[in-house]
Design a protein around this motif. Structure first.
Motif, mmCIF file in Angstrom:
data_model
loop_
_atom_site.group_PDB
_atom_site.id
_atom_site.type_symbol
_atom_site.label_atom_id
_atom_site.label_comp_id
_atom_site.label_asym_id
_atom_site.label_seq_id
_atom_site.Cartn_x
_atom_site.Cartn_y
_atom_site.Cartn_z
ATOM 1 N N LYS A 107 -22.306 18.148 33.626
ATOM 2 C CA LYS A 107 -22.436 16.928 34.431
ATOM 3 C C LYS A 107 -21.230 15.998 34.290
ATOM 4 O O LYS A 107 -20.910 15.256 35.199
ATOM 5 C CB LYS A 107 -23.700 16.165 34.043
ATOM 6 C CG LYS A 107 -24.992 16.813 34.497
ATOM 7 C CD LYS A 107 -26.159 15.921 34.161
ATOM 8 C CE LYS A 107 -27.526 16.416 34.444
ATOM 9 N NZ LYS A 107 -27.793 17.568 35.174
ATOM 10 N N THR A 108 -20.563 16.054 33.160
ATOM 11 C CA THR A 108 -19.426 15.160 32.907
ATOM 12 C C THR A 108 -18.118 15.680 33.511
ATOM 13 O O THR A 108 -17.149 14.946 33.608
ATOM 14 C CB THR A 108 -19.216 14.963 31.394
ATOM 15 O OG1 THR A 108 -19.099 16.255 30.782
ATOM 16 C CG2 THR A 108 -20.365 14.196 30.775
ATOM 17 N N ASP A 109 -18.084 16.953 33.894
ATOM 18 C CA ASP A 109 -16.876 17.566 34.441
ATOM 19 C C ASP A 109 -16.843 17.389 35.956
ATOM 20 O O ASP A 109 -17.865 17.113 36.569
ATOM 21 C CB ASP A 109 -16.847 19.069 34.116
ATOM 22 C CG ASP A 109 -17.090 19.353 32.640
ATOM 23 O OD1 ASP A 109 -16.687 18.527 31.796
ATOM 24 O OD2 ASP A 109 -17.700 20.395 32.338
ATOM 25 N N PHE A 110 -15.666 17.575 36.549
ATOM 26 C CA PHE A 110 -15.595 17.523 38.011
ATOM 27 C C PHE A 110 -14.524 18.456 38.553
ATOM 28 O O PHE A 110 -13.573 18.805 37.857
ATOM 29 C CB PHE A 110 -15.410 16.090 38.532
ATOM 30 C CG PHE A 110 -14.256 15.326 37.940
ATOM 31 C CD1 PHE A 110 -13.019 15.299 38.576
ATOM 32 C CD2 PHE A 110 -14.409 14.602 36.769
ATOM 33 C CE1 PHE A 110 -11.959 14.574 38.062
ATOM 34 C CE2 PHE A 110 -13.351 13.875 36.230
ATOM 35 C CZ PHE A 110 -12.125 13.856 36.877
ATOM 36 N N VAL A 111 -14.751 18.870 39.808
ATOM 37 C CA VAL A 111 -13.877 19.824 40.485
ATOM 38 C C VAL A 111 -13.128 19.101 41.594
ATOM 39 O O VAL A 111 -13.720 18.317 42.339
ATOM 40 C CB VAL A 111 -14.691 20.991 41.094
ATOM 41 C CG1 VAL A 111 -13.773 21.986 41.798
ATOM 42 C CG2 VAL A 111 -15.537 21.683 40.041
#
Length: 194
Positions: A107-111
């Motif tokens: 949830k803390t990562d992003f693409v």
């Protein structure tokens, strides 16, 4: 319009309409803001907004003395797929890869879609050791898709870079991306040798 000539009921009706219109405008603004940040085809962050988020996470990493990992990803063979199966199939491939990346991350990562067939994943406040666990999930999702698909295999080349403040005080976000990109190209060259 004089409010003296308007009944209480009509005035309440006008106020309710005004509130409804304001709520509708607020929702439209929220929708437009979302659309301005998202890549229309893949549903991940577009380059402009994604790099803004990366810059913010980078500053947080620097001030909190936390590591930050980025992964530069290139979809292998997109041109060949476009040439052999059409651009619609190439678009489906990009959408599929974006979906796999979104499903695999935390949830803390992003693409971020950097453009064309290139993506960047940002792993804030984490180490490469933790990212390896996430990456295993992503690779399993790719394998699962390949097991169910007959036209061609999905293939990605990728490179990681871990920012560690103690070691690299003066690095910029563009240099971090460049370092991950260099690692990705090393993998691409190795694939060509095989």
């Amino acid at each position: 319009m004089s409010y003296n000539n308007v009944s209480k009921e009509r005035l309440i009706e006008i106020l309710i309409q005004k509130d409804d219109m304001l709520e509708e405008l607020r929702l439209e603004n929220k929708k437009l803001s979302y659309l301005a940040n998202i890549d229309g085809m893949t549903g991940v962050l577009n380059k402009k907004s994604g790099l803004g988020f990366l810059e913010r996470e980078f500053k947080l990493s620097q001030s909190n003395n936390k590591n930050l990992v980025v992964c530069f990803i290139d979809v292998d063979g997109l041109k060949t797929i476009n040439d052999n199966f059409g651009h619609g199939e190439g678009d489906k491939l990009l959408t599929c890869i974006a979906k796999i990346l979104k499903e695999g991350i935390r949830k803390t990562d992003f693409v971020i879609r950097m453009g064309g067939d290139e993506f960047l994943i940002v792993f804030p406040e984490t180490t490469m050791q933790e990212v390896n666990k996430v990456w295993e999930r992503i690779l399993k999702l790719v394998e699962k898709i390949n097991g169910n698909y007959e036209k061609y295999n999905l293939s990605i080349s990728y490179g990681f870079y871990e920012y560690i403040k103690k070691m690299e005080e003066k690095l910029s976000t563009s240099e971090i991306i460049k370092n991950a990109d260099i690692e990705m190209y090393k993998m691409k060259r190795e694939k060509r040798r095989i």
